[in-house]
Enzyme design. Structure first.
Site, short mmCIF file in Angstrom:
data_model
loop_
_atom_site.label_atom_id
_atom_site.label_comp_id
_atom_site.label_asym_id
_atom_site.label_seq_id
_atom_site.Cartn_x
_atom_site.Cartn_y
_atom_site.Cartn_z
N ARG A 112 50.49 37.85 34.51
CA ARG A 112 51.27 37.00 35.47
C ARG A 112 52.83 37.40 35.44
O ARG A 112 53.29 37.39 36.43
CB ARG A 112 51.19 35.66 35.26
CG ARG A 112 51.60 34.72 36.41
CD ARG A 112 51.67 33.24 36.17
NE ARG A 112 52.16 32.37 37.20
CZ ARG A 112 53.41 31.92 37.06
NH1 ARG A 112 54.35 32.42 36.11
NH2 ARG A 112 54.10 31.17 38.08
N TYR A 230 39.84 41.10 30.48
CA TYR A 230 40.02 42.24 31.05
C TYR A 230 41.39 42.83 30.35
O TYR A 230 42.30 42.04 29.86
CB TYR A 230 40.20 42.16 32.73
CG TYR A 230 41.01 41.07 33.16
CD1 TYR A 230 42.24 40.87 33.15
CD2 TYR A 230 40.34 39.94 33.68
CE1 TYR A 230 43.14 39.97 33.87
CE2 TYR A 230 40.93 38.90 34.05
CZ TYR A 230 42.21 38.81 34.08
OH TYR A 230 42.94 37.61 34.60
N ASP A 307 49.07 27.38 45.50
CA ASP A 307 48.65 26.34 44.80
C ASP A 307 49.05 24.83 45.49
O ASP A 307 48.20 23.79 45.19
CB ASP A 307 48.77 26.33 43.37
CG ASP A 307 48.06 27.32 42.56
OD1 ASP A 307 47.17 27.94 43.13
OD2 ASP A 307 48.22 27.46 41.38
#
Ligand SMILES: Cc1cc2nc3c(=O)[nH]c(=O)nc-3n(C[C@H](O)[C@H](O)[C@H](O)COP(=O)(O)OP(=O)(O)OC[C@H]3O[C@@H](n4cnc5c(N)ncnc54)[C@H](O)[C@@H]3O)c2cc1C
Length: 407
Positions: A112, A230, A307
């Site tokens: 992020r 990942y 969000d």
């Protein structure tokens, strides 16, 4: 000294997260003057991995960011799905070249902070974007033809008697995340609520991880919990997330986690999953909060994005993707409907809401499916084993195949 960037056509965005910065860049590309207000005085490299599925890449490409993102991303070969009973995959969903050919864009994963860093650098280089870090939106009001904002310095050592800044403009976009002030205090809408799920997150050097896992997204399903991992940071680092159904007792919504309690929670899972979970020396935990579909995101000249509009469980890996899609649509509608801002915002909501709510429902349905136990879990595994792998991918064509109109 109070800064002011008021002008009648300026768009104000609260929040320099993924959605807010993308919206600022999309608006600036359409020659709109934008001010982004961010409460953090510095955007620190917090957080962990995010998925950038093909449906986001066209927007980021159109912003000219693909080359800047490339050193930071990884492109997993496939999603390997295992269960808490065995590390032999029950399904493999192809990504890599197959996804890229199918959707015209790759399926990528990124930290992020790296994504936010690329967006921030581009925003700083855009003449049309004013960034106000260390500034918190406190209140806002609107009239038929303008908005008026009350802003405060967000630093902890700020003298409480410091006068508030005031700014005026054409619209306020709440991209201020799951605890959005615009949503709760300004638009009076219901806040997000704790979902009964906690995300434990850690990022470690990829060199510590067995070769087998370095080029795939791993998804382990089990009763009341699942694990996702990942590569990130151009494959140099490795992102691990354990998602667990449990109560939340702490006061803050995130903080350091008890590593041994976490490992104990997964003690019956396959050895290779436990081995991965034992690699980080420390973990952070986040209470997962989400919203119910069905609330309006727009009120006159106020609108929500990302969000703040539709916080969802991360079980469809689409939180950042939906914020990026929202950003593109918002800028397009504000550009096309510049003469009537409230109408343009309603058109934005009309275009986006059904899709975002469909993804919210997908995330909830994945929650049920991933955390099944007993005979239901056995039936799930049987179905997954029986489906051809490309068919598993094709079920998500409606999601990954999205393009901005005209792209
Ligand atoms: C610090 C942080 C770390 C995260 N880490 C992860 C992660 O590891 N993995 C993951 O899947 N998701 C993570 N998320 C969530 C993820 O970024 C979002 O789900 C997704 O990207 C949608 O982003 P958004 O732009 O809607 O909101 P966010 O990315 O949450 O951004 C909201 C921004 O608004 C700012 N803000 C809030 N209130 C105000 C106010 N009153 N005035 C001014 N600014 C305000 C916040 O400081 C924040 O920068 C994280 C979010 C944050 C804020």
């Amino acid at each position: 000294m109070a800064q002011s960037h008021s002008d009648a056509n300026r768009i104000f965005i609260a929040g320099a997260g993924i959605g807010g910065l993308t919206a600022a860049l999309c608006l600036s590309r359409r020659s709109r003057a934008v001010t982004v207000i961010e409460q953090a005085s510095e955007l620190r490299p917090v957080g962990s991995g995010l998925q950038l599925p093909p449906n986001t890449m066209q927007v980021l490409r159109d912003l000219g960011l693909e080359d800047a993102l490339l050193p930071h991303v990884a492109a997993p070969r496939a999603i390997e799905v295992m269960t808490w009973r065995s590390d032999t995959p029950v399904a493999e969903i192809p990504l890599g070249k197959i996804a890229e050919e199918r959707y015209g864009a790759p399926y990528l994963v990124i930290h992020r902070a790296d994504l936010q860093g690329v967006l921030l650098k581009a925003a700083r280089a855009s003449a049309g974007i004013t960034l106000r870090l260390g500034t918190r939106l406190r209140a806002a009001a609107q009239s038929a033809d303008a908005i008026k904002l009350e802003l405060e310095h967000a630093a902890e050592d700020t003298d409480p008697d410091t006068p508030l800044d005031h700014d005026t403009g054409a619209a306020l976009i709440g991209a201020d995340g799951v605890w959005s002030t615009v949503r709760r205090r300004i638009m009076g809408l219901r806040a997000a609520a704790f979902s009964g799920r906690t995300a434990y997150r850690a990022v470690i050097p990829a060199s510590e991880v067995p070769e087998r896992w370095r080029n795939v997204t791993g998804l382990w399903l089990g009763p009341r919990a699942h694990v996702v991992h990942y590569p990130v940071a151009g494959g140099e680092r490795f992102n691990l997330v354990a998602l667990v159904e449990e109560d939340w007792q702490e006061e803050a919504w995130s903080g350091p986690a008890d590593r041994s309690a976490l490992l104990d929670r997964f003690r019956d899972w396959p050895g290779s999953c436990r081995e991965l979970l034992s690699l980080p020396s420390s973990w952070l935990k986040w209470a997962l909060c989400s919203m119910d579909p069905g609330t309006s995101w727009v009120d006159g000249r106020f609108a929500l994005l990302g969000d703040a509009a539709h916080a969802m469980l991360p079980f469809a890996a689409q939180g950042a993707a939906m914020a990026i899609e929202d950003a593109e649509a918002l800028a397009r509608h504000l550009d096309q409907g510049a003469s009537d801002v409230p109408r343009a915002l309603r058109a934005y909501e009309a275009e986006r809401q059904d899709r975002a709510e469909r993804v919210m429902r997908l995330a909830r349905s994945n929650d049920r499916i991933y955390h099944m136990s007993g005979p239901l879990a056995l039936a799930r595994d049987l179905v997954m084993r029986s489906l051809p792998s490309e068919r598993l991918l094709a079920r998500l064509d409606w999601l990954y195949g999205w393009r901005p109109p005209g792209a």
